[in-house]
Scaffold this motif. Structure first.
Motif, PDB file in Angstrom:
ATOM      1  N   MET A 152      -5.279  -7.354   6.953  1.00  0.00           N
ATOM      2  CA  MET A 152      -5.843  -6.753   5.962  1.00  0.00           C
ATOM      3  C   MET A 152      -7.381  -6.565   6.228  1.00  0.00           C
ATOM      4  SD  MET A 152      -4.211  -6.289   2.890  1.00  0.00           S
ATOM      5  CE  MET A 152      -5.431  -6.201   1.910  1.00  0.00           C
ATOM      6  N   ALA A 153      -7.805  -7.192   7.431  1.00  0.00           N
ATOM      7  CA  ALA A 153      -9.224  -6.899   7.858  1.00  0.00           C
ATOM      8  C   ALA A 153      -9.065  -5.800   8.777  1.00  0.00           C
ATOM      9  CB  ALA A 153      -9.430  -8.309   8.530  1.00  0.00           C
ATOM     10  N   LEU A 154      -7.943  -5.279   9.200  1.00  0.00           N
ATOM     11  CA  LEU A 154      -7.994  -4.109  10.060  1.00  0.00           C
ATOM     12  C   LEU A 154      -8.700  -2.822   9.265  1.00  0.00           C
ATOM     13  CD1 LEU A 154      -4.635  -4.316  11.861  1.00  0.00           C
ATOM     14  CD2 LEU A 154      -6.940  -5.106  13.022  1.00  0.00           C
ATOM     15  N   ALA A 155      -9.218  -2.007  10.216  1.00  0.00           N
ATOM     16  CA  ALA A 155      -9.493  -0.462   9.576  1.00  0.00           C
ATOM     17  C   ALA A 155      -7.841   0.387   9.385  1.00  0.00           C
ATOM     18  CB  ALA A 155     -10.217   0.062  10.767  1.00  0.00           C
ATOM     19  N   PRO A 156      -8.072   1.030   8.296  1.00  0.00           N
ATOM     20  CA  PRO A 156      -7.049   1.745   7.927  1.00  0.00           C
ATOM     21  C   PRO A 156      -5.985   2.452   9.084  1.00  0.00           C
ATOM     22  CG  PRO A 156      -8.602   2.179   6.236  1.00  0.00           C
ATOM     23  CD  PRO A 156      -9.164   1.583   7.494  1.00  0.00           C
ATOM     24  N   LYS A 157      -6.878   2.879  10.048  1.00  0.00           N
ATOM     25  CA  LYS A 157      -5.965   3.563  11.112  1.00  0.00           C
ATOM     26  C   LYS A 157      -5.386   2.514  11.969  1.00  0.00           C
ATOM     27  CE  LYS A 157      -6.808   6.295  15.300  1.00  0.00           C
ATOM     28  NZ  LYS A 157      -7.752   7.408  16.017  1.00  0.00           N
ATOM     29  N   ASP A 158      -6.050   1.228  12.293  1.00  0.00           N
ATOM     30  CA  ASP A 158      -5.355   0.195  12.991  1.00  0.00           C
ATOM     31  C   ASP A 158      -3.991  -0.433  12.192  1.00  0.00           C
ATOM     32  OD1 ASP A 158      -6.995   0.731  15.153  1.00  0.00           O
ATOM     33  OD2 ASP A 158      -8.656  -0.481  14.180  1.00  0.00           O
ATOM     34  N   PHE A 159      -4.305  -0.663  10.866  1.00  0.00           N
ATOM     35  CA  PHE A 159      -3.295  -1.091  10.033  1.00  0.00           C
ATOM     36  C   PHE A 159      -2.054  -0.133  10.156  1.00  0.00           C
ATOM     37  CE2 PHE A 159      -0.981  -1.308   5.901  1.00  0.00           C
ATOM     38  CZ  PHE A 159      -1.124  -2.628   5.631  1.00  0.00           C
ATOM     39  N   CYS A 191       0.966  -1.253   0.012  1.00  0.00           N
ATOM     40  CA  CYS A 191      -0.114   0.078  -0.091  1.00  0.00           C
ATOM     41  C   CYS A 191       0.899   1.265  -0.024  1.00  0.00           C
ATOM     42  CB  CYS A 191      -0.897  -0.011   1.284  1.00  0.00           C
ATOM     43  SG  CYS A 191      -0.128   0.371   2.876  1.00  0.00           S
ATOM     44  N   THR A 192       0.238   2.539  -0.062  1.00  0.00           N
ATOM     45  CA  THR A 192       1.022   3.678   0.143  1.00  0.00           C
ATOM     46  C   THR A 192       0.553   4.164   1.344  1.00  0.00           C
ATOM     47  OG1 THR A 192       1.114   4.139  -2.329  1.00  0.00           O
ATOM     48  CG2 THR A 192       1.068   6.039  -0.879  1.00  0.00           C
ATOM     49  N   LEU A 193       1.713   4.775   2.039  1.00  0.00           N
ATOM     50  CA  LEU A 193       1.712   5.510   3.426  1.00  0.00           C
ATOM     51  C   LEU A 193       1.799   6.848   3.324  1.00  0.00           C
ATOM     52  CD1 LEU A 193       4.175   3.045   5.320  1.00  0.00           C
ATOM     53  CD2 LEU A 193       1.408   2.867   5.252  1.00  0.00           C
ATOM     54  N   GLU A 194       1.047   7.766   3.942  1.00  0.00           N
ATOM     55  CA  GLU A 194       1.316   9.183   4.181  1.00  0.00           C
ATOM     56  C   GLU A 194       2.129   9.155   5.566  1.00  0.00           C
ATOM     57  OE1 GLU A 194      -1.990  11.413   3.822  1.00  0.00           O
ATOM     58  OE2 GLU A 194      -2.444  11.017   1.815  1.00  0.00           O
ATOM     59  N   HIS A 195       2.953  10.169   5.639  1.00  0.00           N
ATOM     60  CA  HIS A 195       3.862  10.489   6.977  1.00  0.00           C
ATOM     61  C   HIS A 195       3.853  11.978   7.084  1.00  0.00           C
ATOM     62  CE1 HIS A 195       7.191  10.163   4.294  1.00  0.00           C
ATOM     63  NE2 HIS A 195       6.618   8.979   3.738  1.00  0.00           N
ATOM     64  N   GLU A 196       4.269  12.084   8.468  1.00  0.00           N
ATOM     65  CA  GLU A 196       4.533  13.486   8.888  1.00  0.00           C
ATOM     66  C   GLU A 196       5.661  14.074   8.371  1.00  0.00           C
ATOM     67  OE1 GLU A 196       2.255  14.162  12.981  1.00  0.00           O
ATOM     68  OE2 GLU A 196       3.923  12.722  13.132  1.00  0.00           O
ATOM     69  N   ARG A 197       6.903  13.334   8.197  1.00  0.00           N
ATOM     70  CA  ARG A 197       8.314  13.837   7.949  1.00  0.00           C
ATOM     71  C   ARG A 197       8.809  13.292   6.781  1.00  0.00           C
ATOM     72  NH1 ARG A 197       9.689  11.412  13.662  1.00  0.00           N
ATOM     73  NH2 ARG A 197       8.985  12.892  14.933  1.00  0.00           N
ATOM     74  N   PRO A 198       9.353  14.231   6.065  1.00  0.00           N
ATOM     75  CA  PRO A 198       9.870  13.913   4.719  1.00  0.00           C
ATOM     76  C   PRO A 198      11.062  12.794   4.683  1.00  0.00           C
ATOM     77  CG  PRO A 198      10.910  16.121   5.414  1.00  0.00           C
ATOM     78  CD  PRO A 198       9.967  15.499   6.524  1.00  0.00           C
ATOM     79  N   HIS A 199      10.779  11.988   3.775  1.00  0.00           N
ATOM     80  CA  HIS A 199      11.862  10.840   3.925  1.00  0.00           C
ATOM     81  C   HIS A 199      13.303  11.088   3.234  1.00  0.00           C
ATOM     82  CE1 HIS A 199      10.833  10.906  -0.507  1.00  0.00           C
ATOM     83  NE2 HIS A 199       9.561  10.499  -0.146  1.00  0.00           N
ATOM     84  N   SER A 238      -0.391   6.990   7.870  1.00  0.00           N
ATOM     85  CA  SER A 238      -1.846   6.933   7.586  1.00  0.00           C
ATOM     86  C   SER A 238      -1.755   6.268   6.368  1.00  0.00           C
ATOM     87  CB  SER A 238      -2.652   8.208   7.691  1.00  0.00           C
ATOM     88  OG  SER A 238      -2.042   9.266   6.620  1.00  0.00           O
ATOM     89  N   VAL A 239      -2.834   5.391   5.864  1.00  0.00           N
ATOM     90  CA  VAL A 239      -2.875   4.941   4.551  1.00  0.00           C
ATOM     91  C   VAL A 239      -3.286   5.551   3.573  1.00  0.00           C
ATOM     92  CG1 VAL A 239      -3.757   2.545   3.623  1.00  0.00           C
ATOM     93  CG2 VAL A 239      -2.839   2.563   5.930  1.00  0.00           C
ATOM     94  N   GLU A 240      -2.818   5.645   2.310  1.00  0.00           N
ATOM     95  CA  GLU A 240      -3.528   6.155   1.474  1.00  0.00           C
ATOM     96  C   GLU A 240      -4.083   5.171   0.161  1.00  0.00           C
ATOM     97  OE1 GLU A 240      -2.358   9.084  -2.676  1.00  0.00           O
ATOM     98  OE2 GLU A 240      -1.136   8.613  -1.072  1.00  0.00           O
TER      99      GLU A 240
END
Length: 430
Positions: free
Chosen positions: A263-270, A211-219, A286-288
């Motif tokens: 995979m069954a988790l909510a995006p926040k829990d994943f 999946c693709t993740l969003e994150h607070e800090r630049p990589h 967070s999941v995008e």
């Protein structure tokens, strides 16, 4: 002679089918198949691609979360066929790779590997590009080629191949005569099965979560790969989105039963489970978009060709995603097969002859088998938490990190710049 048939052919109209001819028919319009079409049509050969997917649906589909790692040598291939200029502004450079032996909620090993592009001075180690951007770029590139034609949605339902040429019949009733047929249909290739080419296969007790993740800090262009007891856990840098949000691509290897629960988790829990395994280096995740899960396997065809038939990419070989090399192997197949075909055509000889396909197989077989063995061995070595094995691999990390010559070799190998390379991979014209 080889045939492939389906019952759908019997349901078609009895009208005489349309007949066409070209140099090469490619069954499969995925990234690897279309890249070969771009290479060959750019060299003046006529190419027809048959694909089951509706082009407008594929190109208009929303972001699906999947991305591909493009090694430096593979970037040369995309540059050589004219694709890179169409996707470069959407690609994120990998400037560093950090490899570590991790533990879930325990102190990570102090031993690690750190690859820095500045040590070689050859530019980025690679790039990460979303698959949708690669697809759109390939369709845009090929749309202007007069020697290219796409049959989609359609299927090859019958193929006849002998010393005189190949003839394929499509589900739509179109008949195409060609000098060569290429199977780029993926690991379950119908043309490979119809030709009776055996495969060796191994099912891993692992699933890949993507999946693709969003994150607070630049990589900052850093790719991370943690080796956890269940398998590799990679976070790879993506280009920031239009709103400036920082993003990375996740490739997480997990046991099947746990993968199903994740995979069954909510995006926040994943995202929280990702945080547990990765830590706070990039801030909160967070999941995008959607998440994908698929069983991992190893597959290798016992031969890459039959009469006027060549296997390409996953139709010939599938490896573990531990090093992100699967798509790069497919691109090197493209570069090698294109060079064999184009060189033969320039000599005025038969591009579908056995000698041409045997040259292609000899060229690619060792590289593909070596990477399959390396990725399989690395996965077995790192997908456990046995203390003596863990100590041995950590000491191996330390030894490579402290041996500059060896580390530079591994870096060049990861960049796809080692071995008997085709012209396109070396950055030379086809």
């Amino acid at each position: 002679m080889s045939k492939q048939t389906t019952s759908s052919r019997e349901e078609k109209s009895t009208q005489a089918p349309a007949e066409r001819s070209c140099d090469v028919v490619i069954s499969g319009g995925g990234l690897v198949g279309l890249t070969l079409a771009a290479a060959l049509s750019g060299a003046g050969l006529s190419v027809e691609v048959v694909d089951a997917q509706e082009p407008r649906k594929v190109l208009s589909a929303p972001f699906d979360g999947r991305a591909s790692a493009i090694a430096a040598g593979s970037r040369h291939i995309l540059e050589g066929i004219g694709l890179w200029s169409l996707v470069a502004d959407k690609a994120e450079a990998i400037e560093e790779i950090r490899v570590s032996d991790g533990r879930i909620e325990r102190r990570a090993s102090p031993f690690f590997l750190h690859y820095d592009s500045e040590e070689l001075g050859l530019g980025p180690l690679g790039h990460i590009v979303e698959n949708r951007d690669l697809r759109r770029g390939l369709h845009q590139l090929l749309s202007s080629r007069k020697t290219f034609r796409l049959h989609a949605p359609d299927l090859v339902v019958d193929s006849q191949r002998d010393a005189n040429g190949a003839r394929v019949i499509l589900d739509s009733g179109v008949e195409i005569r060609a000098a060569l047929v290429v199977a780029a249909e993926g690991r379950n290739s119908p043309l490979r099965r119809a030709a009776g080419i055996p495969v060796r296969t191994w099912q891993y007790r692992q699933h890949g979560l993507v999946c693709t993740l969003e994150h607070e800090r630049p990589h900052h262009g850093v790719a991370h790969e943690h080796f956890l007891p269940s398998g590799p856990f990679a976070v790879l840098p993506l280009r920031d989105d239009d709103a400036g949000r920082h993003r990375s691509s996740l490739v997480w290897t997990e046991r099947p039963e746990l993968a199903e629960r994740m995979m069954a988790l909510a995006p926040k829990d994943f995202a929280w489970e990702v945080q547990r395994r990765f830590g706070d280096t990039l801030g909160q995740f967070s999941v995008e978009g959607p998440r994908w899960s698929y069983p991992l396997s190893l597959l290798h065809a016992q031969r890459y060709h039959d009469t006027r038939l060549a296997l390409l990419g996953d139709a010939a070989h599938v490896i573990h995603p531990i090093a992100g090399q699967g798509f790069n192997l497919g691109l090197r197949d493209v570069a090698a097969l294109a060079e064999c075909i184009v060189d033969t055509r320039r000599l005025g000889l038969d591009i579908g002859a056995d000698a041409v396909l045997e040259r292609y197989e000899r060229w690619r077989r060792f590289d593909n088998m070596m990477l399959a063995g390396i990725t399989d061995g690395l996965n077995r070595l790192f997908s456990n938490d046995i203390p003596p094995v863990r100590l041995a691999r950590d000491l191996g990390f330390a030894a490579v990190e402290r041996t500059p010559g060896l580390k530079r070799f591994f870096m060049r190998h990861a960049m796809g710049l080692v071995g008997d390379l085709p012209r396109l991979t070396r950055g030379e014209p086809l």
